[in-house]
Design a protein around this motif. Sequence first.
Motif, PDB file in Angstrom:
ATOM      1  N   PHE A 144       0.836  -1.205   0.000  1.00 22.86           N
ATOM      2  CA  PHE A 144       0.000   0.000   0.000  1.00 22.86           C
ATOM      3  C   PHE A 144       0.873   1.259   0.000  1.00 22.86           C
ATOM      4  N   TYR A 145       1.909   1.238   0.797  1.00 24.07           N
ATOM      5  CA  TYR A 145       2.823   2.388   0.913  1.00 24.07           C
ATOM      6  C   TYR A 145       3.473   2.705  -0.431  1.00 24.07           C
ATOM      7  N   ASN A 146       4.002   1.687  -1.077  1.00 22.71           N
ATOM      8  CA  ASN A 146       4.690   1.898  -2.354  1.00 22.71           C
ATOM      9  C   ASN A 146       3.728   2.373  -3.445  1.00 22.71           C
ATOM     10  N   LYS A 147       2.474   1.952  -3.363  1.00 19.34           N
ATOM     11  CA  LYS A 147       1.520   2.222  -4.438  1.00 19.34           C
ATOM     12  C   LYS A 147       0.860   3.588  -4.279  1.00 19.34           C
ATOM     13  N   TYR A 148       0.612   4.018  -3.026  1.00 27.54           N
ATOM     14  CA  TYR A 148      -0.238   5.197  -2.854  1.00 27.54           C
ATOM     15  C   TYR A 148       0.426   6.375  -2.147  1.00 27.54           C
ATOM     16  N   ARG A 149       1.657   6.262  -1.764  1.00 24.29           N
ATOM     17  CA  ARG A 149       2.255   7.397  -1.048  1.00 24.29           C
ATOM     18  C   ARG A 149       2.396   8.635  -1.942  1.00 24.29           C
ATOM     19  N   VAL A 150       2.526   8.404  -3.265  1.00 23.16           N
ATOM     20  CA  VAL A 150       2.676   9.553  -4.176  1.00 23.16           C
ATOM     21  C   VAL A 150       1.396  10.380  -4.240  1.00 23.16           C
ATOM     22  N   LEU A 151       0.251   9.763  -3.838  1.00 22.88           N
ATOM     23  CA  LEU A 151      -1.026  10.480  -3.899  1.00 22.88           C
ATOM     24  C   LEU A 151      -1.217  11.420  -2.712  1.00 22.88           C
ATOM     25  N   VAL A 152      -0.368  11.241  -1.691  1.00 23.33           N
ATOM     26  CA  VAL A 152      -0.523  12.058  -0.482  1.00 23.33           C
ATOM     27  C   VAL A 152      -0.096  13.490  -0.729  1.00 23.33           C
ATOM     28  N   GLY A 153       0.900  13.685  -1.599  1.00 25.09           N
ATOM     29  CA  GLY A 153       1.351  15.038  -1.921  1.00 25.09           C
ATOM     30  C   GLY A 153       2.813  15.234  -1.591  1.00 25.09           C
ATOM     31  N   GLY A 154       3.199  16.466  -1.340  1.00 25.97           N
ATOM     32  CA  GLY A 154       4.597  16.815  -1.101  1.00 25.97           C
ATOM     33  C   GLY A 154       5.112  16.304   0.244  1.00 25.97           C
ATOM     34  N   GLN A 155       6.347  16.778   0.489  1.00 24.38           N
ATOM     35  CA  GLN A 155       7.032  16.323   1.695  1.00 24.38           C
ATOM     36  C   GLN A 155       6.264  16.705   2.946  1.00 24.38           C
ATOM     37  N   ARG A 156       5.725  17.906   2.973  1.00 29.17           N
ATOM     38  CA  ARG A 156       4.995  18.364   4.156  1.00 29.17           C
ATOM     39  C   ARG A 156       3.754  17.523   4.403  1.00 29.17           C
ATOM     40  N   ASN A 157       2.954  17.310   3.339  1.00 28.08           N
ATOM     41  CA  ASN A 157       1.746  16.491   3.477  1.00 28.08           C
ATOM     42  C   ASN A 157       2.064  15.038   3.817  1.00 28.08           C
ATOM     43  N   MET A 158       3.150  14.569   3.253  1.00 30.06           N
ATOM     44  CA  MET A 158       3.529  13.178   3.508  1.00 30.06           C
ATOM     45  C   MET A 158       3.799  12.974   4.994  1.00 30.06           C
ATOM     46  N   GLY A 159       4.439  13.931   5.636  1.00 31.31           N
ATOM     47  CA  GLY A 159       4.719  13.807   7.065  1.00 31.31           C
ATOM     48  C   GLY A 159       3.465  13.829   7.902  1.00 31.31           C
ATOM     49  N   LEU A 160       2.409  14.480   7.385  1.00 31.32           N
ATOM     50  CA  LEU A 160       1.164  14.542   8.148  1.00 31.32           C
ATOM     51  C   LEU A 160       0.357  13.256   8.075  1.00 31.32           C
ATOM     52  N   PHE A 161       0.442  12.563   6.951  1.00 29.90           N
ATOM     53  CA  PHE A 161      -0.414  11.385   6.748  1.00 29.90           C
ATOM     54  C   PHE A 161       0.342  10.060   6.811  1.00 29.90           C
ATOM     55  N   ILE A 162       1.621  10.097   6.457  1.00 28.64           N
ATOM     56  CA  ILE A 162       2.394   8.845   6.474  1.00 28.64           C
ATOM     57  C   ILE A 162       3.394   8.910   7.636  1.00 28.64           C
ATOM     58  N   ARG A 163       3.066   8.268   8.695  1.00 27.74           N
ATOM     59  CA  ARG A 163       3.894   8.333   9.897  1.00 27.74           C
ATOM     60  C   ARG A 163       4.987   7.249   9.930  1.00 27.74           C
ATOM     61  N   TYR A 164       4.805   6.190   9.162  1.00 30.18           N
ATOM     62  CA  TYR A 164       5.713   5.040   9.296  1.00 30.18           C
ATOM     63  C   TYR A 164       6.199   4.569   7.943  1.00 30.18           C
ATOM     64  N   ASP A 165       7.493   4.315   7.886  1.00 29.67           N
ATOM     65  CA  ASP A 165       8.018   3.529   6.787  1.00 29.67           C
ATOM     66  C   ASP A 165       7.672   2.072   7.046  1.00 29.67           C
ATOM     67  N   PRO A 166       7.685   1.215   6.018  1.00 28.61           N
ATOM     68  CA  PRO A 166       7.442  -0.216   6.257  1.00 28.61           C
ATOM     69  C   PRO A 166       8.399  -0.809   7.288  1.00 28.61           C
ATOM     70  N   GLU A 167       9.648  -0.283   7.271  1.00 28.46           N
ATOM     71  CA  GLU A 167      10.630  -0.818   8.228  1.00 28.46           C
ATOM     72  C   GLU A 167      10.277  -0.432   9.663  1.00 28.46           C
ATOM     73  N   ASP A 168       9.584   0.706   9.828  1.00 29.67           N
ATOM     74  CA  ASP A 168       9.207   1.135  11.176  1.00 29.67           C
ATOM     75  C   ASP A 168       8.260   0.141  11.842  1.00 29.67           C
ATOM     76  N   ILE A 169       7.428  -0.487  11.028  1.00 30.11           N
ATOM     77  CA  ILE A 169       6.449  -1.421  11.588  1.00 30.11           C
ATOM     78  C   ILE A 169       7.162  -2.548  12.338  1.00 30.11           C
ATOM     79  N   GLY A 170       8.159  -3.136  11.698  1.00 33.48           N
ATOM     80  CA  GLY A 170       8.909  -4.215  12.342  1.00 33.48           C
ATOM     81  C   GLY A 170       9.647  -3.751  13.578  1.00 33.48           C
ATOM     82  N   ASN A 171      10.154  -2.507  13.546  1.00 35.07           N
ATOM     83  CA  ASN A 171      10.874  -1.972  14.712  1.00 35.07           C
ATOM     84  C   ASN A 171       9.952  -1.839  15.918  1.00 35.07           C
ATOM     85  N   TYR A 172       8.743  -1.337  15.664  1.00 39.02           N
ATOM     86  CA  TYR A 172       7.805  -1.201  16.774  1.00 39.02           C
ATOM     87  C   TYR A 172       7.369  -2.576  17.305  1.00 39.02           C
ATOM     88  N   LEU A 173       7.110  -3.501  16.397  1.00 40.45           N
ATOM     89  CA  LEU A 173       6.647  -4.823  16.825  1.00 40.45           C
ATOM     90  C   LEU A 173       7.686  -5.576  17.637  1.00 40.45           C
TER      91      LEU A 173
END
Length: 643
Positions: free
Chosen positions: A584-613
């Motif tokens: 999902f991240y690879n397919k739709y992150r470009v739809l979120v917008g620029g760097q500023r918008n991306m930080g507001l809506f995309i909080r985690y890289d895929p690698e972050d998920i494993g780190n938290y778990l």
Amino acid sequence: MPRKGMRSICFSPKTTSFLHSPRSSPSRLSITASSTTPRLSFTDSMMDQTIDNAAALIMKWNPEASTFAKVTSLFYESKREARQFLRCVADLQKIMHLLSSQDSSTNDRLVLAQTLMQVAMKRLQKEFYQILSMNRAHLDPESVSTRSSRASASSTTSDFEYDDSPDDEAGTAGDSITEVEQFSSMATSDLRAIAECMISAGYAMECISIYKVIRKSIIDEGIFRLGVEKLSSSQVNKMDWESLDLRIKTWVEAVKISTSTLFTGERILCDQVFGSSETIRESCFADISRDGALLLFSFPELVSGKSKKSPPPEKMFRALDMYTVISENWAEIESIFSFESTFAVRSQALASLVKLSESIFIMLSDFEHTIQKDSSKTPVPGGGLHPLTTYAVDYLTLLGDYSDVLTDIMSDWPPPVKTSLPESYFDIGDSDDTPAPAISVRFAWLILVLLCKLDSKAKHYKDVSLAYLFLANNLQHIVSKVRTSNIQHLLGEEWIRKHEVKVNQFSENYEKLAWGHVIRSLQDNPAAAVISSDKAKEMFKKFNSSFEEAFRKQSTSCIVPDDKLREEIKESIARKLTAVYRDFYNKYRVLVGGQRNMGLFIRYDPEDIGNYLSDLFLVSKIESGSSFPSSSTSGSSHRRRRG
């Protein structure tokens, strides 16, 4: 130090033998022919000479004839003279048999011979007593059992047949023999020679009574020194567990020592000293050992009869220790107490085994009832191990260490009733052709009872996912303990494999209920559908919310104590969740917008998920009350990583 002192008393340097007769001269007892009697025949002359020779030596060592004979030991003073003394007694006995068959003209010589025989027997009684009493250290059961064996003793030729070897060679068995063993062998040889001489002369009772009194005191003292005392059932019932536990441990060691040394050594010595008479051997050993042996082997019955109200768990294992020590030494017990007159000892030991077996059966049934009657309803925090699980599994693991003796005990027990319980839990991989051993069935049954109780306790969790984690944790603990203990040989690999499958099923159910909604938050949209930028933002926000909520809840309320299971669950969740999120991240992150918008809506890289778990299911996390990082913190950290 005591042994050395005893040796110096028993084996003092030899002194020169007296060459003259004691004050009671044997010449006064000799028979001389008057001038009016016909000249004696050659046979009569030899008979008179034999009596005169016997009289000279016997009266020299008459303890009532001189101070020297009263305070000096014949066998310690001169071995050669002791051998001569025994030969004189044997010759005198032959003459007495010959004279008793002749006419009354020989009565004077017969009376003299009988008088000399009585003097000789008193001397030998004194010698027998001195050798027994002064050689207690050298004739202790340990020295005797080390030096010899009953098998060799029964085939030993009579020591009554002496040779003419010098005194300092007597009893030597080679350079390899120890000093204690040498003295023990010499004393035993002397005792056997005296015993055979006295028995042959018809003075067996005098010899036997001395032997029984002295040797029985050694056995009784040995039993006491081993810590075994005469107790009544009321005394045992009044004991607290700590005192009784100490006595049981002492008793177990006492049985080991008494069968390997105390009774074994005494049986060997008795066989050696009275090797010429099986009847006397049996009588002596039975009277010497019976009381001590009965006292020793009756103790388990007293312990088994102690009040069974709430016995401590340790009592089961002490009962097994007692059963084990008797059963492991049973062959030796039967061999030592093989006489018919010692049947009571064998019977008592067997009765103790039966009583212990019954007691163990009752305590194992009580253990099962303890599991079934556990009424605690408070859920274990975090879905962790229930105290009943750790208690029961530790108990079963310790029982597994007694698998050999339990196999013997359980062979006659009735099988458990399996009604109203799921058969799948009970399967231990046996077939109709080869039924499982009783001990395997019993262990499988007890674990089944525990699992059914855990099933009922899982229902007290309001969160169903936590209930499944609880079942996974507890079953994993059981399987792990089985695999690393003797129980694995009783239940088999098939049992372990089937229950490992159940652990995985419980874990998967937990994952679906606890993390399924996080995965589904990204799967609401068909894979082929094209979504708008707003929809993508909404789904990212939904994922963030679902993930943070699940992580916060699971990290503060769930634990997995087992390292292996913890890693397996975390890897399984990470594998499923990360794979969906990465797509999902690879397919739709470009739809979120620029760097500023991306930080507001995309909080985690895929690698972050494993780190938290990776921080999930740790006891320390729950104890510290740690929670999910705040949105602002996670967002800023995310931007730092991406910047």
